[in-house]
Design an enzyme around this catalytic site. Structure first.
Site, short mmCIF file in Angstrom:
data_model
loop_
_atom_site.label_atom_id
_atom_site.label_comp_id
_atom_site.label_asym_id
_atom_site.label_seq_id
_atom_site.Cartn_x
_atom_site.Cartn_y
_atom_site.Cartn_z
N VAL A 116 -3.46 -9.35 -8.39
CA VAL A 116 -2.03 -9.50 -8.76
C VAL A 116 -1.17 -9.74 -7.53
CG1 VAL A 116 -0.10 -8.38 -9.94
CG2 VAL A 116 -2.42 -7.89 -10.66
N MET A 117 -1.42 -8.96 -6.47
CA MET A 117 -0.60 -9.11 -5.26
C MET A 117 -0.81 -10.50 -4.64
SD MET A 117 1.21 -6.40 -4.69
CE MET A 117 1.67 -6.34 -2.95
N LYS A 161 -9.62 -6.03 -0.94
CA LYS A 161 -9.64 -4.57 -0.86
C LYS A 161 -9.83 -4.12 0.59
CE LYS A 161 -11.94 -0.93 -3.56
NZ LYS A 161 -12.04 0.13 -2.64
N ASN A 202 -3.79 -2.66 2.48
CA ASN A 202 -3.45 -1.36 3.08
C ASN A 202 -4.62 -0.89 3.95
OD1 ASN A 202 -0.85 -0.80 2.17
ND2 ASN A 202 -1.58 -0.07 0.19
N SER A 208 4.81 -4.23 1.25
CA SER A 208 5.23 -3.24 0.25
C SER A 208 6.16 -3.85 -0.78
CB SER A 208 5.95 -2.07 0.94
OG SER A 208 6.41 -1.17 -0.05
N LYS A 214 2.97 0.72 7.87
CA LYS A 214 2.81 0.70 6.41
C LYS A 214 2.20 2.02 5.92
CE LYS A 214 2.84 -0.75 2.17
NZ LYS A 214 1.80 -0.20 1.40
N HIS A 274 4.91 4.50 5.92
CA HIS A 274 5.77 4.15 4.77
C HIS A 274 5.21 4.82 3.51
CE1 HIS A 274 6.30 1.74 1.11
NE2 HIS A 274 7.48 1.37 1.58
N ASN A 275 3.89 4.70 3.34
CA ASN A 275 3.27 5.26 2.14
C ASN A 275 3.28 6.79 2.14
OD1 ASN A 275 2.76 2.58 1.60
ND2 ASN A 275 0.67 2.91 0.94
N GLU A 284 6.50 7.61 0.90
CA GLU A 284 6.44 7.30 -0.55
C GLU A 284 5.81 8.48 -1.32
OE1 GLU A 284 4.74 3.32 -1.47
OE2 GLU A 284 3.29 4.40 -2.69
N TYR A 285 4.71 9.00 -0.81
CA TYR A 285 4.06 10.16 -1.46
C TYR A 285 5.06 11.32 -1.54
CZ TYR A 285 -0.92 8.64 -1.21
OH TYR A 285 -2.13 8.01 -1.37
N LYS A 345 -5.10 6.22 -2.82
CA LYS A 345 -6.03 5.24 -2.25
C LYS A 345 -6.25 5.44 -0.75
CE LYS A 345 -5.16 1.73 -5.71
NZ LYS A 345 -3.72 1.91 -6.01
N ARG A 356 -1.24 16.23 -4.87
CA ARG A 356 -2.19 15.34 -5.58
C ARG A 356 -3.58 15.95 -5.61
NH1 ARG A 356 -0.79 8.95 -4.50
NH2 ARG A 356 1.47 9.17 -4.47
N ARG A 367 -3.70 35.60 21.33
CA ARG A 367 -4.69 34.69 21.94
C ARG A 367 -5.11 35.20 23.31
NH1 ARG A 367 -2.65 29.92 23.31
NH2 ARG A 367 -4.63 28.83 23.24
C1 6PG Z 1 3.66 -0.35 -1.73
C2 6PG Z 1 2.69 0.74 -2.17
C3 6PG Z 1 1.30 0.23 -2.40
C4 6PG Z 1 0.29 1.33 -2.69
C5 6PG Z 1 0.48 2.02 -3.97
C6 6PG Z 1 -0.63 2.99 -4.34
O1 6PG Z 1 4.27 -0.11 -0.70
O2 6PG Z 1 3.79 -1.36 -2.41
O3 6PG Z 1 2.64 1.70 -1.16
O4 6PG Z 1 0.90 -0.47 -1.26
O5 6PG Z 1 -0.96 0.76 -2.72
O6 6PG Z 1 1.70 2.67 -3.99
O7 6PG Z 1 -0.83 3.96 -3.41
P1 6PG Z 1 -1.61 5.28 -3.82
O8 6PG Z 1 -2.66 4.88 -4.83
O9 6PG Z 1 -2.24 5.82 -2.58
O10 6PG Z 1 -0.60 6.19 -4.43
#
Ligand code: 6PG
Length: 472
Positions: free
Chosen positions: A13-14, A76, A103, A129, A183, A186-187, A190-191, A262, A289, A449
């Site tokens: 898709v990407m 991948k 990634n 992203s 990146k 960034h993730n 995002e988490y 991931k 998670r 210590r």
């Molecule tokens: C983005 C996202 C993307 C990432 C998914 C899934 O910036 O578009 O970060 O790259 O692959 O969000 O990430 P997880 O499966 O680790 O949650």
């Protein structure tokens, strides 16, 4: 047919969306996918009538590209990237450039840049992203590698990227694996934000008994504020309003409470631990998670471990946009960005990446998953002081913290008494309280210590290293 400007490998898709984006911006393209039927499907479907041709094998693919070739791999992350590199290398010429848009782990990218540059090919490790929609309409892109390689793709990526008021959401990040490191972080952020919004939802649902629509209204309200206006808050509202077509109930409530991952969140935390950067809010999100995946254990423990019964406490009301809960949410989001930026600052020094912090904030303002109005404030903070050690001491962010800390504390205390886990909120509270404490209790840790291991300590009133025979 004349030679194409741009090549894409990997029609997921990407990949599909990125090549459609490139073609829309004037770059004729050639696509290759391991399974040729996928290429045919694409050319007969979404690629039809576009200046895009297909290739049956990698030699054919390479021959259809103008030189120097610009080839984006959307495969991948991991061994598949090396496999494509090895397969295509014999057909490349000096100056050709491979871009890894997946990634990838930045360590792998470091190695690949060196490997390819030594063969006189260019290699760019580029974080992309924005998900599928971003890839098509304009993502945020984080390319790293040699500056010469970046110069060769600048025209392409600046056109493909999302555009914000002060330019495209792409810039040269730095050498080696820097693009993929940025990146990754960034993730990690995002988490953090995803977990923070999930905690806010959990409190509204379980403590206040609010419905999906009522909670969605709160996120809608929050999305109109400078502090919380963001893509993730926007989609949280959408998720909460979406109904299951089967019975009209809230779809979110039908989803199993186990979050996948991931790898990038884990890498953020591992890198932070290795670099000595403090990222507790991001770690709490990652651990959230991990805990979520232990579903059967949690179900067993539910009937064995007795906590307090859920009880009501003050989370605010829709009239004040759930004020204390908003305080907790704002400060935890600020903490996620602060921790991510701090990790980048420390890594940049360690790896000689010379990351330009205001530019990183700038390219995250549009296109990407963590885009938010707050990033303008982050950009301003680093423009005002490029050496800023932590976002939290920038005047605007400090004011937010000073104003909202009581609300965060109230939410964490209330959640503890109600027995509702709020890992990101509570980690953020400890993070801020630790950061604003000039003298922490680690003097006692040092004493222990030295007591058991003669590790020595330093004194507040004298220079040098000291040891005491504590047990005599
Ligand atoms: C983005 C996202 C993307 C990432 C998914 C899934 O910036 O578009 O970060 O790259 O692959 O969000 O990430 P997880 O499966 O680790 O949650």
């Amino acid at each position: 047919m004349s030679k194409s400007h741009f090549g894409l490998i990997g029609l997921g898709v990407m990949g599909e969306n990125l090549v459609l984006n490139a073609e829309r911006n004037g770059f004729s393209s050639v696509v290759y996918n391991r399974t040729y039927s996928k290429t045919e499907d694409f050319l007969n479907g979404r690629g039809q009538g576009r200046n895009i041709q297909g290739a049956k094998d990698l030699q054919d693919f390479v021959e259809k590209l103008e030189r120097p070739r610009r080839i984006l791999m959307m495969v991948k992350a991991g061994p598949a990237v090396d496999a494509v590199m090895n397969e295509i290398s014999p057909f490349l010429d000096e100056g050709d450039l491979l871009i890894d848009g997946g990634n990838s782990d930045y360590h792998d990218t470091e190695r690949r840049v060196k490997e390819l540059e030594s063969k006189s090919f260019g290699f760019i490790g580029m974080g992309v992203s924005g998900g599928a929609k971003g890839a098509l309409e304009g993502p945020s892109m984080m390319p790293g590698g040699t500056k010469a390689s970046y110069d060769a793709i600048e025209n392409l990526v600046t056109k493909m990227a999302a555009q914000v008021e002060d330019g495209p959401c792409v810039t040269y990040i730095g050498p080696g694996g820097s693009g993929h490191l940025v990146k990754t972080v960034h993730n990690g952020i995002e988490y953090g934000i995803e977990q923070i919004l999930a905690e806010a939802y959990d409190l509204m649902k379980r403590v206040k008994g609010m419905t999906g629509e009522q909670m969605a209204d709160v996120f809608l309200q929050w999305n109109s504020t400078e502090e919380l206006s963001s893509y993730l808050v926007e989609i949280t509202e959408v998720c909460l309003r979406t109904k299951d077509p089967a019975d009209g109930g809230d779809l979110v409530e039908k989803i199993v409470d186990q979050a996948g991952q991931k790898g990038t969140g884990l890498w953020t935390v591992v890198t932070a631990l290795q670099m000595g950067a403090s990222v507790p809010t991001i770690y709490a999100a990652l651990n959230g998670r991990v805990m979520s995946s232990m579903k059967s254990q949690r179900e067993t423990a539910e009937s064995i471990l007795k906590g307090p019964a859920i009880k009501d406490f003050d989370l605010g009301s829709s009239a004040d946009a759930m004020a204390p809960l908003m305080d907790a949410t704002v400060l935890s989001c600020i903490a996620s960005y602060a921790q991510g930026m701090e990790l980048l600052r420390i890594s940049s020094k360690d790896l000689d990446y010379e990351l330009h912090m205001p530019s990183i904030a700038q390219i995250w303002k549009g296109g990407c998953i963590i885009r938010a109005r707050l990033l303008k404030r982050i950009q301003d903070a680093y423009n005002a002081d490029p050496q800023l050690e932590n976002l939290m001491i920038d005047p605007w962010f400090a004011e937010q913290i000073n104003k909202r800390l009581p609300g965060l504390a109230k939410v964490v205390a209330g959640a503890a008494e109600a027995g509702v886990p709020v890992p990101c909120f509570s980690s953020t509270l400890d993070y801020i309280n630790s950061y604003r404490t000039g003298r922490l209790p680690q003097n006692l840790v040092q004493a222990m210590r030295d007591c058991f291991g003669s590790h020595t300590y330093q004194r507040v009133d004298q220079e040098g290293n000291f040891h005491t025979e504590w047990l005599d």
